[in-house]
Design an enzyme around this catalytic site. Structure first.
Site, PDB file in Angstrom:
ATOM      1  N   SER A   1      61.475 -16.998 -15.429  1.00 28.91           N
ATOM      2  CA  SER A   1      60.356 -17.935 -15.555  1.00 28.91           C
ATOM      3  C   SER A   1      59.099 -17.311 -16.140  1.00 28.91           C
ATOM      4  CB  SER A   1      60.025 -18.553 -14.191  1.00 28.91           C
ATOM      5  OG  SER A   1      61.078 -19.372 -13.743  1.00 28.91           O
TER       6      SER A   1
ATOM      7  N   ASP B   1      64.124 -25.139  -9.002  1.00 30.95           N
ATOM      8  CA  ASP B   1      64.747 -23.853  -9.308  1.00 30.95           C
ATOM      9  C   ASP B   1      65.166 -23.121  -8.042  1.00 30.95           C
ATOM     10  OD1 ASP B   1      64.960 -21.308 -11.206  1.00 30.95           O
ATOM     11  OD2 ASP B   1      63.696 -20.696  -9.515  1.00 30.95           O
TER      12      ASP B   1
END
Length: 479
Positions: free
Chosen positions: A83, A304
């Protein structure tokens, strides 16, 4: 002569505008950018979330964006990104290495021996010889005098939100990242101007409160960053009641609702923790007061974090909560900007996951407590009356993962039959093809969806590199 003089006087009184007409204002309209980021919200999770929430033929808010594109997500050094560099690409237009927050491509998170530049949650990044900071879209908005807000369901110092306002060589240096938010404090990011980010909402007080002050504090020093930010004019809140009670005159807001990440939406106590939609709405209330415009980032971060342990039901519910936030925010924006002439709204993901939809499943419709739907056992369209079975004679689920923690360590013929009740449980871990440590299902490397509406939305189309998204947002915002 007298008639001519009267005419000249009338002309002078009217000025440059014709008599009887209104004078057009020369004040430039505000330019706003709202970026909705579904962390790990790849195409399969997005499709599964649609079926879960509204059925196969339904539409989520994300499905209704008029302009769409695909986005490549690879980082500077990896086919599959994490990320930090993926969000940094959106925020800076620069591809950087995995684990690096909004810095140049020659920045590395580890030394030559592979040792991370970390001491606990503190950075040990070299001050020279290891890349440099790269300006973010939020910093550009701040420099232009616009409102700025960061909203997330993760810790506010986690990789995605951090990439909007911080620069560090390793994403796990969250104490260092937190200090970059404190105007005038040691370690402050001066690119955020004299007064800092206007609104910061999410979890993670463990990186703000002093060591020893509260159970779970991750700080290694005695600084109380919440007190320092309060001294700089921030209103500090810690629960839903605090959010509801924020005065309308508030211009600076820090909300930290949990020690670490906020709870999954299925586990959230709505009396204590606000929803993502509620946090986004409050942030919008504050930054939209800025007459020059604003930049607002809203992250559905726990999508996520449910996918990593292959908790499909929690992931899909958090995806629904993310969509609810998108819907509520758009509705609020349209109250003052009905055609979105001054507001660009983007929704996308930073990367994919390894979730796949498995088998030739019959239509299930949306999920309810009476109908597990896509979370249930796979029933073939040719005979939906009973669960389909694999070559070992065992039922299996529609949703599975390429890798994950739940892989049968024997022939599936030796395992007890799965049931709809078992696999619908919110704590059920979906089966995976490749076994990895608990909570360590990996990201996927596939392209992700992007939707755009409003100001400059028609420039988003085709297949884009994630760095191009920054360029297009920056252009639309006039930054």
């Amino acid at each position: 002569m007298r008639i001519r003089l009267i005419g000249l006087l009338i002309s002078s009184a009217c000025g440059l505008a014709a008599c009887g007409t209104s004078v057009t204002s020369t004040v430039a309209p505000p330019k706003n950018v709202i970026l909705f980021l579904g962390d790990g919200y790849g195409m399969v999770p997005m499709t599964a979330a649609r079926i879960y929430a509204v059925g196969e033929d339904g539409e989520l808010t994300i499905d209704q964006f008029p302009e769409t594109a695909f986005v490549k997500t690879y980082s500077n050094d990896a086919q599959v990104t994490d990320s930090a560099p993926s969000m940094a690409a959106y925020m800076t237009g620069v591809k950087t290495n995995n684990e690096v927050i909004s810095s140049s491509a020659d920045t590395h998170p580890t030394d030559a021996n592979g040792k991370a530049y970390l001491s606990g949650a503190d950075s040990t990044c070299p001050t020279t010889g290891n890349g440099s900071s790269v300006t973010t879209l939020l910093e550009l908005a701040k420099a232009a005098g616009r409102g700025t807000a960061v909203v997330t369901t993760t810790r506010v110092t986690h990789a995605t939100p951090a990439a909007t306002y911080a620069h560090v060589c390793h994403r796990d240096a969250e104490n260092t990242i937190a200090a970059q938010l404190v105007p005038g404090g040691a370690g402050y990011n001066a690119a955020l101007g004299a007064d800092g980010v206007d609104v910061v909402l999410g979890g993670g007080w463990q990186n703000f409160l002093p060591k020893g002050a509260a159970t779970g504090s991750a700080r290694s020093d005695t600084r109380d960053l919440t007190a320092e930010m309060t001294a700089k004019g921030y209103t500090y809140i810690t629960d839903k009641a605090g959010l509801d009670g924020v005065p309308t005159t508030t211009t600076k807001l820090l909300g930290l609702f949990t020690a670490s990440h906020m709870n999954f939406d299925l586990d959230r106590d709505p009396a204590k923790e606000p929803s993502l939609a509620q946090m986004a709405g409050k942030a919008l209330d504050i930054v939209s007061k800025n007459q020059k415009g604003y930049f607002l980032m809203v992250e559905g971060g726990r999508i996520d974090q449910a996918l990593h342990p292959t908790l499909a039901r929690k992931a899909l519910q958090d995806a629904k909560a993310f969509d609810d936030a998108i819907n509520a925010t758009i509705a609020k924006v349209r109250l003052t900007d009905p055609t979105l002439a001054n507001t660009l709204i983007i929704v996308t993901a930073d990367h994919d996951h390894t979730m796949v939809m498995n088998g030739y499943a019959a239509l299930t419709g949306k999920t309810t407590d009476a109908n597990p739907g896509i979370l249930g056992l796979m029933r073939a369209y040719t005979d939906p009356s009973k669960p389909a079975k694999d070559i070992d004679g065992k039922p299996f689920t529609t949703l599975v993962f390429g890798n994950g923690e739940n892989r049968v360590q024997a022939n599936r013929s030796t395992m007890a039959d799965l049931t709809d009740a078992l696999v619908y449980d919110k704590n059920y871990h979906q089966e995976a093809a490749v076994r990895v440590p608990a909570g360590s299902e990996t990201h996927g490397g596939a392209d992700v969806f992007l939707g755009a509406m409003g100001l400059g939305a028609d420039t988003f189309h085709g297949t884009l590199d994630n760095t191009q998204v920054f360029t297009l947002m920056k252009s639309a915002a006039g930054l």
